[in-house]
Design an enzyme around this catalytic site. Structure first.
Site, PDB file in Angstrom:
ATOM      1  N   HIS A  36       0.813  -1.222   0.000  1.00 54.80           N
ATOM      2  CA  HIS A  36       0.000   0.000   0.000  1.00 54.80           C
ATOM      3  C   HIS A  36       0.842   1.266   0.000  1.00 54.80           C
ATOM      4  O   HIS A  36       0.302   2.359   0.142  1.00 54.80           O
ATOM      5  CB  HIS A  36      -0.957   0.015   1.198  1.00 54.80           C
ATOM      6  CG  HIS A  36      -0.305  -0.299   2.507  1.00 54.80           C
ATOM      7  ND1 HIS A  36      -0.880  -1.155   3.427  1.00 54.80           N
ATOM      8  CD2 HIS A  36       0.854   0.119   3.062  1.00 54.80           C
ATOM      9  CE1 HIS A  36      -0.103  -1.242   4.489  1.00 54.80           C
ATOM     10  NE2 HIS A  36       0.947  -0.479   4.285  1.00 54.80           N
ATOM     11  N   HIS A  80       9.114  -0.410  -1.999  1.00 52.35           N
ATOM     12  CA  HIS A  80       9.639   0.400  -0.894  1.00 52.35           C
ATOM     13  C   HIS A  80      10.697   1.394  -1.362  1.00 52.35           C
ATOM     14  O   HIS A  80      11.198   2.174  -0.553  1.00 52.35           O
ATOM     15  CB  HIS A  80      10.196  -0.459   0.248  1.00 52.35           C
ATOM     16  CG  HIS A  80       9.135  -1.122   1.065  1.00 52.35           C
ATOM     17  ND1 HIS A  80       9.420  -1.788   2.242  1.00 52.35           N
ATOM     18  CD2 HIS A  80       7.800  -1.230   0.900  1.00 52.35           C
ATOM     19  CE1 HIS A  80       8.300  -2.285   2.749  1.00 52.35           C
ATOM     20  NE2 HIS A  80       7.297  -1.948   1.945  1.00 52.35           N
ATOM     21  N   ARG A 105      19.156  14.500  13.157  1.00 50.93           N
ATOM     22  CA  ARG A 105      18.731  15.468  12.143  1.00 50.93           C
ATOM     23  C   ARG A 105      17.471  15.016  11.417  1.00 50.93           C
ATOM     24  O   ARG A 105      16.568  15.829  11.149  1.00 50.93           O
ATOM     25  CB  ARG A 105      19.855  15.680  11.131  1.00 50.93           C
ATOM     26  CG  ARG A 105      19.494  16.636  10.003  1.00 50.93           C
ATOM     27  CD  ARG A 105      20.650  16.836   9.049  1.00 50.93           C
ATOM     28  NE  ARG A 105      20.302  17.730   7.957  1.00 50.93           N
ATOM     29  CZ  ARG A 105      21.115  18.062   6.968  1.00 50.93           C
ATOM     30  NH1 ARG A 105      22.350  17.565   6.937  1.00 50.93           N
ATOM     31  NH2 ARG A 105      20.705  18.876   6.003  1.00 50.93           N
TER      32      ARG A 105
END
Length: 435
Positions: free
Chosen positions: A170, A199, A266
């Site tokens: 998804h 991905h 960060r």
């Protein structure tokens, strides 16, 4: 009657969502849903959940549950695979053992050492599953949700080229939704297509009324410094196309983010995040048991957000749709390895799933995908040959692993993971090579 088999149905929350999406289609409300898991307790919960969902939706499917996989598969038209070989314990080992060696991952289920060993545990089950399908439902579609997606579908194409398989995720769907919300455009008014590797696909087309939405996204990022502290935003700034998986996932596929405490801070990353997610999933199982014991209704998400129900409905009814699928690269993406599993758009109708050739990716996108494809290819070849050296070499070429560990350390880590996973691995790969 349409017969849909759920393999790994003990993943009760995901099973609940899929069943809900399927039964909302009137044409599928009377389907035969056969549930299989190797865990008796989870299977009981899955069956009770499925019956409760059907009652809530006013549907009347035929529901069966069995510990016998072949029985669940017998006569199936569609097979949904969502197994987790080794369960939460094996998943935790994939995260914590590398961390003890100094290698950080966030999710560890797609590539890198976590993905490699998760794949090697899963391959024997996929081989057995497809062999059973060949015997009792040879014409069924295998719809795979199990990670590592690219490796598992690739392995299925090697051991069972006669079985129709598509990997489903998804991430493209939710990326399109989240980006549309960010730039203030209804997602249904956008046109999008992604291509790459699962991905790590790229939004190669993302438009509204024929105009690219990327300039509007760049404006949003420039106006919000906190957005620049996300991995995907940094990838977009440097590569020029937005990736389709979360920042948490994406951080461990590259050498740039988990290599130092400063980068972790960060980009607001949480190493070993999936350990907490896995424990939360166990808590969701307990909550499911509580709801069933209290005879309460489930809160059901509206709409078919997962691709499997949409694909099943399209093939059964002839309704045409476009989705994204993971399939072997047979002329689909020119500048990624042929035979590797890639993620591309696909049209679906009564005749099946038809991947859309996408030509060449932007060269920089293909370059970022290439190491990922190499890890997957070496892992598949390690299992095909039964070669433990190729397992280490797969880890060696992974960008996150090689940016953190020396070759000697990688060999040592793989030896420890081999020992930890033991007989979950193919016999030929249960070998320690030393550093």
């Amino acid at each position: 009657m349409v017969h849909i088999a759920f393999i790994g149905a003990g993943s009760v929350v995901f099973t609940r969502q899929l069943v809900s999406d399927i039964l909302r289609f009137p044409e599928l409300a009377g389907a035969h849903l056969s549930l299989h898991d190797i865990d008796q307790e989870r299977l009981v919960v899955a069956e009770a959940t499925t019956r409760r969902v059907a009652a809530q939706l006013g549907a009347s499917p035929e529901i069966t549950a069995t510990l016998d996989r072949r029985e669940a598969l017998d006569g199936a038209d569609f097979v949904i695979n969502m197994i987790q070989v080794g369960g939460v314990d094996a998943t935790l080992r994939d995260l914590t053992i590398p961390a003890e060696h100094g290698l950080l991952q966030t999710i560890g289920d797609t590539t890198g050492v976590g993905g490699i060993f998760r794949a090697l545990r899963t391959f024997p089950v996929i081989e057995a599953l497809t062999a059973d399908m060949r015997d009792v439902c040879p014409d069924a579609w295998l719809l795979n949700y199990t990670n590592p997606m690219a490796m598992n579908v690739w392995w299925a194409s090697v051991v069972a080229p006669d079985i129709k398989v598509a990997g489903l995720c998804h991430s493209v769907y939710w990326t399109a939704n989240d980006l549309a919300e960010l730039v203030g455009v209804p997602v249904e008014e956008t046109t999008f297509r992604a291509a790459g590797i699962n991905h790590q696909s790229w939004m190669v087309r993302w438009e509204h009324q024929g105009e690219s939405l990327y300039p509007r996204l760049a404006e949003k990022i420039a106006a919000d410094p906190e957005l620049e502290r996300r991995v995907r935003v940094e990838m977009f700034r440097r590569i020029g196309y937005y990736p389709t998986e979360t920042s948490e996932h994406s951080s461990e596929y590259l050498p740039w983010f988990l290599r130092s405490p400063e980068q972790i801070e960060r980009y607001r990353l949480k190493p070993l995040e999936y350990a907490d997610i896995s424990r939360a999933n166990l808590a969701q199982l307990d909550e499911t048991r509580r709801i069933l014991a209290a005879d309460e209704d489930f809160t059901l998400d509206a709409g078919a957000s997962e691709y499997a129900p949409q694909i099943i409905h399209s093939i059964v009814t002839g309704t045409q749709r476009e989705v994204h699928v993971n399939v072997p690269n047979v002329g689909l993406i020119d500048n990624l390895p042929q035979g590797a599993v890639v993620e591309v758009p696909a049209t679906v109708d009564s005749s099946g799933i038809h991947p859309v050739p996408m030509g060449a990716l932007p060269v920089q996108c293909a370059a970022v995908n290439q190491p990922y494809a190499s890890v997957a290819g070496l892992t598949v070849e390690a299992a095909r040959r039964g070669d433990p050296l190729l397992v280490r070499q797969a880890a060696l070429v992974d960008p996150n692993t090689s940016s953190t560990l020396t070759p000697e350390q990688i060999w040592s880590l793989c030896d420890e993971l081999v020992a930890a996973h033991g007989d979950l691995l193919p016999p030929a790969l249960r070998v320690q090579l030393g550093s």
